[in-house]
Design an enzyme around this catalytic site. Structure first.
Site, PDB file in Angstrom:
ATOM      1  N   ILE A  38       0.826  -1.224   0.000  1.00 11.75           N
ATOM      2  CA  ILE A  38       0.000   0.000   0.000  1.00 11.75           C
ATOM      3  C   ILE A  38       0.857   1.270   0.000  1.00 11.75           C
ATOM      4  O   ILE A  38       0.409   2.315  -0.461  1.00 11.75           O
ATOM      5  CB  ILE A  38      -1.002  -0.010   1.182  1.00 11.75           C
ATOM      6  CG1 ILE A  38      -2.164   0.945   0.907  1.00 11.75           C
ATOM      7  CG2 ILE A  38      -0.318   0.324   2.504  1.00 11.75           C
ATOM      8  CD1 ILE A  38      -3.354   0.763   1.814  1.00 11.75           C
ATOM      9  N   TYR A  80      -4.024  -7.779  14.782  1.00 14.93           N
ATOM     10  CA  TYR A  80      -5.295  -7.750  15.511  1.00 14.93           C
ATOM     11  C   TYR A  80      -6.140  -9.017  15.308  1.00 14.93           C
ATOM     12  O   TYR A  80      -7.229  -9.136  15.876  1.00 14.93           O
ATOM     13  CB  TYR A  80      -6.092  -6.495  15.153  1.00 14.93           C
ATOM     14  CG  TYR A  80      -5.574  -5.217  15.817  1.00 14.93           C
ATOM     15  CD1 TYR A  80      -4.430  -5.231  16.607  1.00 14.93           C
ATOM     16  CD2 TYR A  80      -6.233  -4.004  15.663  1.00 14.93           C
ATOM     17  CE1 TYR A  80      -3.950  -4.068  17.211  1.00 14.93           C
ATOM     18  CE2 TYR A  80      -5.765  -2.838  16.272  1.00 14.93           C
ATOM     19  CZ  TYR A  80      -4.626  -2.876  17.044  1.00 14.93           C
ATOM     20  OH  TYR A  80      -4.168  -1.720  17.646  1.00 14.93           O
ATOM     21  N   GLY A 108       3.596  -4.175  11.054  1.00 12.40           N
ATOM     22  CA  GLY A 108       2.681  -4.374   9.933  1.00 12.40           C
ATOM     23  C   GLY A 108       2.618  -3.180   9.004  1.00 12.40           C
ATOM     24  O   GLY A 108       3.604  -2.491   8.747  1.00 12.40           O
ATOM     25  N   ASP A 127       1.241  -0.322   9.417  1.00 11.20           N
ATOM     26  CA  ASP A 127       1.504   0.938  10.125  1.00 11.20           C
ATOM     27  C   ASP A 127       3.001   1.280  10.064  1.00 11.20           C
ATOM     28  O   ASP A 127       3.395   2.395   9.690  1.00 11.20           O
ATOM     29  CB  ASP A 127       1.051   0.745  11.584  1.00 11.20           C
ATOM     30  CG  ASP A 127       0.834   2.042  12.325  1.00 11.20           C
ATOM     31  OD1 ASP A 127       0.991   3.113  11.719  1.00 11.20           O
ATOM     32  OD2 ASP A 127       0.505   1.978  13.528  1.00 11.20           O
TER      33      ASP A 127
HETATM   34  P1  ADP Z   1      -3.901  -4.773  12.276  1.00 11.07           P
HETATM   35  O1  ADP Z   1      -3.162  -4.410  13.538  1.00 11.07           O
HETATM   36  O2  ADP Z   1      -5.069  -3.860  11.983  1.00 11.07           O
HETATM   37  O3  ADP Z   1      -4.246  -6.227  12.217  1.00 11.07           O
HETATM   38  P2  ADP Z   1      -1.571  -5.184  10.525  1.00 11.07           P
HETATM   39  O4  ADP Z   1      -0.725  -4.140   9.896  1.00 11.07           O
HETATM   40  O5  ADP Z   1      -0.945  -6.080  11.532  1.00 11.07           O
HETATM   41  O6  ADP Z   1      -2.856  -4.392  11.116  1.00 11.07           O
HETATM   42  O7  ADP Z   1      -2.220  -6.084   9.395  1.00 11.07           O
HETATM   43  C1  ADP Z   1      -3.241  -5.641   8.532  1.00 11.07           C
HETATM   44  C2  ADP Z   1      -3.004  -6.210   7.153  1.00 11.07           C
HETATM   45  O8  ADP Z   1      -2.017  -5.405   6.481  1.00 11.07           O
HETATM   46  C3  ADP Z   1      -2.467  -7.623   7.152  1.00 11.07           C
HETATM   47  O9  ADP Z   1      -3.184  -8.361   6.180  1.00 11.07           O
HETATM   48  C4  ADP Z   1      -1.000  -7.448   6.717  1.00 11.07           C
HETATM   49  O10 ADP Z   1      -0.551  -8.576   5.987  1.00 11.07           O
HETATM   50  C5  ADP Z   1      -1.134  -6.264   5.804  1.00 11.07           C
HETATM   51  N1  ADP Z   1       0.086  -5.506   5.462  1.00 11.07           N
HETATM   52  C6  ADP Z   1       1.282  -5.461   6.102  1.00 11.07           C
HETATM   53  N2  ADP Z   1       2.139  -4.640   5.444  1.00 11.07           N
HETATM   54  C7  ADP Z   1       1.469  -4.151   4.368  1.00 11.07           C
HETATM   55  C8  ADP Z   1       1.783  -3.275   3.271  1.00 11.07           C
HETATM   56  N3  ADP Z   1       2.987  -2.706   3.164  1.00 11.07           N
HETATM   57  N4  ADP Z   1       0.821  -3.031   2.333  1.00 11.07           N
HETATM   58  C9  ADP Z   1      -0.410  -3.585   2.429  1.00 11.07           C
HETATM   59  N5  ADP Z   1      -0.765  -4.413   3.420  1.00 11.07           N
HETATM   60  C10 ADP Z   1       0.157  -4.698   4.368  1.00 11.07           C
END
Ligand code: ADP
Length: 201
Positions: free
Chosen positions: A18, A132, A39, A41
């Site tokens: 993203i 989460y 993740g 964030d």
């Molecule tokens: P949450 O704490 O809301 O679960 P996470 O970041 O741990 O958030 O995960 C949410 C989703 O984002 C997961 O499916 C993870 O695989 C995905 N994710 C992690 N890095 C990226 C990225 N760079 N671009 C898009 N999605 C991502």
């Protein structure tokens, strides 16, 4: 990868990162303190640079952060996206603690904020399905149901909404659910971005 038209909005599902999307805004799956983290964030803060954390700090000082199910907005720092919308999805704890409604609210709040800022193109990650631990199929159904309903209610507001899914199994779950919601045959499949040529705008 798949796409369809909802009202006048192109809805796209794709596998990818993203942080490199060229939509006007990208949505971050943040935490209530807007502290950054792992993740998606962590990836957004790394790619966007310190300006985003600085704006998050100011929001934290002014209003204590962002409650679960709500959203706040910052600039995109060094990202291609001009804005980052930070929303907080629920932590999964069995499904009886209002998680479904809070997840729907996180998507709706993000769309409301985008609309308020006149943002026409927007990318979402799969909120709550990483750290989460929200079950992916259930989260996909809520995400797509909420977003498609919103797009139908606000026809003409958005040009494109993208779901940028990090791994093939997550993309496949979203594709399955969208096909289920819209009916077989509603989804086009293509290589993204579409190559120019007949039949391809
Ligand atoms: P949450 O704490 O809301 O679960 P996470 O970041 O741990 O958030 O995960 C949410 C989703 O984002 C997961 O499916 C993870 O695989 C995905 N994710 C992690 N890095 C990226 C990225 N760079 N671009 C898009 N999605 C991502």
């Amino acid at each position: 990868m798949a796409d369809t038209i909802i009202g006048e909005t192109r809805l796209v599902l794709l596998q990818g990162d993203i942080t490199v999307q060229d939509t006007e805004a990208i949505v971050n799956a943040a935490n209530e303190g807007l502290w950054g983290g792992g993740g998606v964030d962590g990836a957004i803060h790394r790619a966007g640079g310190p300006a985003i954390a600085e704006e998050c700090r100011r929001i934290r000082e002014e209003r204590g952060g962002c409650p679960t199910g709500q959203a706040v907005i910052t600039s995109g720092g060094n990202l291609k996206a001009r804005y980052v919308i930070h929303t907080v999805g629920p932590v999964w704890s069995g499904g009886a603690k209002g998680e479904d409604e809070l997840l729907a609210s996180a998507y709706r709040s993000s769309l409301d904020l985008a609309r308020e800022y006149g943002i026409r193109t927007l990318s979402f990650p799969s909120i709550s399905t990483g750290a989460y631990r929200f079950p992916v199929e259930r989260a996909a159904r809520i995400a797509l149901d909420t977003v498609t309903s919103y797009l139908k209610e606000h026809t003409g507001t958005f040009e494109e909404v993208r779901f940028v899914l990090f791994s093939p199994p997550i993309l496949e779950a979203y594709e399955r659910v969208l096909r289920d919601l819209l009916g077989e045959g509603a989804l086009g499949h293509f290589f993204y971005p579409p190559s120019p040529g007949p039949g391809n705008r």
